[in-house]
Design a protein around this motif. Structure first.
Motif, PDB file in Angstrom:
ATOM      1  N   ARG A 156       0.832  -1.195   0.000  1.00 21.21           N
ATOM      2  CA  ARG A 156       0.000   0.000   0.000  1.00 21.21           C
ATOM      3  C   ARG A 156       0.870   1.250   0.000  1.00 21.21           C
ATOM      4  N   PRO A 157       0.322   2.368  -0.496  1.00 22.67           N
ATOM      5  CA  PRO A 157       1.068   3.628  -0.462  1.00 22.67           C
ATOM      6  C   PRO A 157       0.946   4.362   0.868  1.00 22.67           C
ATOM      7  N   VAL A 158       0.267   3.736   1.837  1.00 28.26           N
ATOM      8  CA  VAL A 158       0.026   4.346   3.152  1.00 28.26           C
ATOM      9  C   VAL A 158       0.442   3.363   4.236  1.00 28.26           C
ATOM     10  N   GLU A 159       1.080   3.875   5.283  1.00 27.53           N
ATOM     11  CA  GLU A 159       1.378   3.064   6.469  1.00 27.53           C
ATOM     12  C   GLU A 159       0.395   3.448   7.564  1.00 27.53           C
ATOM     13  N   PHE A 160      -0.195   2.434   8.209  1.00 28.13           N
ATOM     14  CA  PHE A 160      -1.155   2.654   9.285  1.00 28.13           C
ATOM     15  C   PHE A 160      -0.588   2.129  10.596  1.00 28.13           C
ATOM     16  N   LYS A 161      -0.797   2.906  11.670  1.00 29.27           N
ATOM     17  CA  LYS A 161      -0.373   2.486  13.001  1.00 29.27           C
ATOM     18  C   LYS A 161      -1.526   2.677  13.989  1.00 29.27           C
ATOM     19  N   PRO A 162      -2.265   1.610  14.295  1.00 29.27           N
ATOM     20  CA  PRO A 162      -3.340   1.724  15.284  1.00 29.27           C
ATOM     21  C   PRO A 162      -2.766   1.930  16.683  1.00 29.27           C
ATOM     22  N   THR A 163      -3.452   2.721  17.494  1.00 34.00           N
ATOM     23  CA  THR A 163      -2.978   2.942  18.864  1.00 34.00           C
ATOM     24  C   THR A 163      -3.202   1.722  19.740  1.00 34.00           C
ATOM     25  N   VAL A 164      -4.115   0.850  19.336  1.00 30.54           N
ATOM     26  CA  VAL A 164      -4.361  -0.411  20.044  1.00 30.54           C
ATOM     27  C   VAL A 164      -4.379  -1.522  19.009  1.00 30.54           C
ATOM     28  N   VAL A 165      -3.535  -2.521  19.183  1.00 32.00           N
ATOM     29  CA  VAL A 165      -3.517  -3.684  18.291  1.00 32.00           C
ATOM     30  C   VAL A 165      -4.383  -4.760  18.916  1.00 32.00           C
ATOM     31  N   VAL A 166      -5.470  -5.091  18.255  1.00 36.83           N
ATOM     32  CA  VAL A 166      -6.434  -6.062  18.790  1.00 36.83           C
ATOM     33  C   VAL A 166      -5.998  -7.476  18.433  1.00 36.83           C
ATOM     34  N   ASN A 167      -6.005  -8.343  19.422  1.00 36.59           N
ATOM     35  CA  ASN A 167      -5.711  -9.755  19.193  1.00 36.59           C
ATOM     36  C   ASN A 167      -6.936 -10.414  18.559  1.00 36.59           C
ATOM     37  N   PRO A 168      -6.840 -10.909  17.317  1.00 35.59           N
ATOM     38  CA  PRO A 168      -8.015 -11.474  16.645  1.00 35.59           C
ATOM     39  C   PRO A 168      -8.545 -12.737  17.306  1.00 35.59           C
ATOM     40  N   PHE A 169      -7.733 -13.363  18.170  1.00 34.16           N
ATOM     41  CA  PHE A 169      -8.178 -14.575  18.850  1.00 34.16           C
ATOM     42  C   PHE A 169      -8.753 -14.303  20.236  1.00 34.16           C
ATOM     43  N   ASP A 170      -8.728 -13.058  20.667  1.00 36.44           N
ATOM     44  CA  ASP A 170      -9.237 -12.675  21.977  1.00 36.44           C
ATOM     45  C   ASP A 170     -10.687 -12.242  21.821  1.00 36.44           C
ATOM     46  N   LYS A 171     -11.607 -13.156  22.028  1.00 30.31           N
ATOM     47  CA  LYS A 171     -13.020 -12.924  21.747  1.00 30.31           C
ATOM     48  C   LYS A 171     -13.685 -12.142  22.880  1.00 30.31           C
ATOM     49  N   LYS A 172     -13.559 -10.827  22.820  1.00 34.64           N
ATOM     50  CA  LYS A 172     -14.254  -9.990  23.798  1.00 34.64           C
ATOM     51  C   LYS A 172     -14.678  -8.686  23.145  1.00 34.64           C
ATOM     52  N   ASP A 173     -15.801  -8.165  23.630  1.00 39.96           N
ATOM     53  CA  ASP A 173     -16.311  -6.918  23.080  1.00 39.96           C
ATOM     54  C   ASP A 173     -15.402  -5.757  23.474  1.00 39.96           C
ATOM     55  N   LEU A 174     -15.339  -4.780  22.593  1.00 43.95           N
ATOM     56  CA  LEU A 174     -14.437  -3.641  22.767  1.00 43.95           C
ATOM     57  C   LEU A 174     -15.231  -2.342  22.704  1.00 43.95           C
ATOM     58  N   PRO A 175     -14.680  -1.250  23.205  1.00 44.77           N
ATOM     59  CA  PRO A 175     -15.359   0.045  23.093  1.00 44.77           C
ATOM     60  C   PRO A 175     -15.523   0.443  21.623  1.00 44.77           C
ATOM     61  N   PRO A 176     -16.537   1.237  21.307  1.00 44.21           N
ATOM     62  CA  PRO A 176     -16.806   1.612  19.915  1.00 44.21           C
ATOM     63  C   PRO A 176     -15.911   2.755  19.429  1.00 44.21           C
ATOM     64  N   PHE A 177     -14.622   2.623  19.683  1.00 43.83           N
ATOM     65  CA  PHE A 177     -13.665   3.668  19.306  1.00 43.83           C
ATOM     66  C   PHE A 177     -12.465   3.035  18.607  1.00 43.83           C
ATOM     67  N   SER A 178     -11.791   3.859  17.817  1.00 47.50           N
ATOM     68  CA  SER A 178     -10.564   3.416  17.160  1.00 47.50           C
ATOM     69  C   SER A 178      -9.754   4.651  16.787  1.00 47.50           C
ATOM     70  N   ASP A 179      -8.440   4.587  17.043  1.00 52.52           N
ATOM     71  CA  ASP A 179      -7.540   5.680  16.689  1.00 52.52           C
ATOM     72  C   ASP A 179      -6.377   5.100  15.892  1.00 52.52           C
ATOM     73  N   VAL A 180      -6.155   5.650  14.707  1.00 54.31           N
ATOM     74  CA  VAL A 180      -5.122   5.125  13.818  1.00 54.31           C
ATOM     75  C   VAL A 180      -4.303   6.292  13.248  1.00 54.31           C
ATOM     76  N   TRP A 181      -2.983   6.220  13.438  1.00 58.14           N
ATOM     77  CA  TRP A 181      -2.087   7.155  12.768  1.00 58.14           C
ATOM     78  C   TRP A 181      -1.832   6.659  11.348  1.00 58.14           C
ATOM     79  N   PHE A 182      -1.632   7.583  10.409  1.00 58.17           N
ATOM     80  CA  PHE A 182      -1.291   7.173   9.050  1.00 58.17           C
ATOM     81  C   PHE A 182      -0.341   8.173   8.416  1.00 58.17           C
ATOM     82  N   LYS A 183       0.436   7.659   7.461  1.00 56.42           N
ATOM     83  CA  LYS A 183       1.436   8.477   6.777  1.00 56.42           C
ATOM     84  C   LYS A 183       1.659   7.914   5.375  1.00 56.42           C
ATOM     85  N   LEU A 184       1.811   8.792   4.405  1.00 56.17           N
ATOM     86  CA  LEU A 184       2.096   8.363   3.038  1.00 56.17           C
ATOM     87  C   LEU A 184       3.521   7.849   2.919  1.00 56.17           C
ATOM     88  N   LYS A 185       3.719   6.886   2.047  1.00 60.32           N
ATOM     89  CA  LYS A 185       5.051   6.388   1.731  1.00 60.32           C
ATOM     90  C   LYS A 185       5.577   7.144   0.509  1.00 60.32           C
TER      91      LYS A 185
END
Length: 288
Positions: A156-185
């Protein structure tokens, strides 16, 4: 695509006439055309009919049908109005005889006025402290679900850095928020405002529906939920540059009736509010 130059080659359309343009598609890992690509290409088409130095300040759009990656997309621009202060354009995107997308965009002459904005979140982790999608693939690729690994492997031409990396195997509900830094390459200097807005529009369709899935993460995930962008609106407030990281701060006020609603704000690192986004997407549980 690996750099901003590749992205620009995708977003800048072939001119057929004064109001008709053609575009091609590149996959981001999905079998259908990425919504952010259609959004940005439509804005490119609309912007190229503006000859009075007015600046894009808002757009509203609907995704009508999934786009075919193998077919060109034709964008037809209707010049709705050129008033004393505002210019309005309507864009319709076609593949063969199918209308796949419609967009309305408004452009405003530069004017002085009052100024205020909400503040960026305090104490948020900085991008230097975080793992990007590339880092996550390198460190955990062998342990990720196949679909997630395949998605992260797409260049991709963009790099993304989420402030929280969610474990896809950790089956639990999360808050309805998401913060992601991004920058062009690549070198993103000396871009004009219209081009920066088109790139920002492309990026705005990434990540936003994730916040609608978070509160249901104990049972719902991308593999068992049919998702698709239904509509997308965006408001552009201030000029900015892509020479540093930007923060996309998203939240989902509601999910119901197999639809999820999300909104987001995009900030520069020093806290300038650049744009706001709203989107509703399909969130249909897949029956076994």
């Amino acid at each position: 695509m690996t750099s901003v130059n590749d992205l620009l080659n995708l977003l800048v359309l072939e001119k057929i006439s004064e109001t008709e343009f053609n575009g091609i598609s590149k996959t981001i890992g999905s079998p259908i055309v990425f919504g952010g690509q259609v959004l940005a290409q439509a804005i490119n088409a609309a912007s190229r009919t503006i000859n009075n130095n007015r600046v894009l300040h808002s757009m509203h759009s609907y995704f009508l049908e999934a786009g075919n990656l193998e077919l060109p997309i034709t964008y037809n621009v209707s010049i709705v109005r050129d008033g004393g202060s505002f210019s309005v354009r309507r864009v319709t995107a076609h593949q063969k005889e199918r209308t796949i997308f419609i967009l309305s965009a408004s452009f405003h002459k530069k004017e002085a006025g009052y100024n205020h904005q909400i503040e960026i979140k305090s104490n948020i982790k900085q991008p230097e402290e975080l793992l990007g999608w590339t880092d996550i693939l390198e460190q955990s690729g062998d342990f990720l679900p196949k679909s997630m690994k395949a998605f992260l492997e797409i260049e991709r031409p963009v790099e993304f850095k989420p402030t929280v990396v969610v474990n896809p195997f950790d089956k639990k509900d999360l808050p309805p928020f998401s913060d992601v830094w991004f920058k062009l390459k690549g070198d993103a200097k000396n871009l004009d405002l219209a081009t920066k807005q088109q790139i920002l529009t492309y990026i705005s369709d990434y990540n936003i529906l994730g916040s609608t899935l978070n509160p249901h993460a104990s049972k719902a995930h991308w593999g068992n939920t049919q998702t698709a962008s239904l509509d997308h609106s965006m408001w552009y407030f201030r000029d900015f540059d892509f020479d540093d990281w930007l923060l996309y701060s998203m939240e989902s006020p509601s999910t119901s009736s197999a639809r999820g609603f999300a909104r987001g704000n995009i900030f520069t690192r020093d806290g300038k509010l650049v744009a706001s986004v709203a989107q509703e997407g399909l969130m249909r549980p897949i029956s076994k």
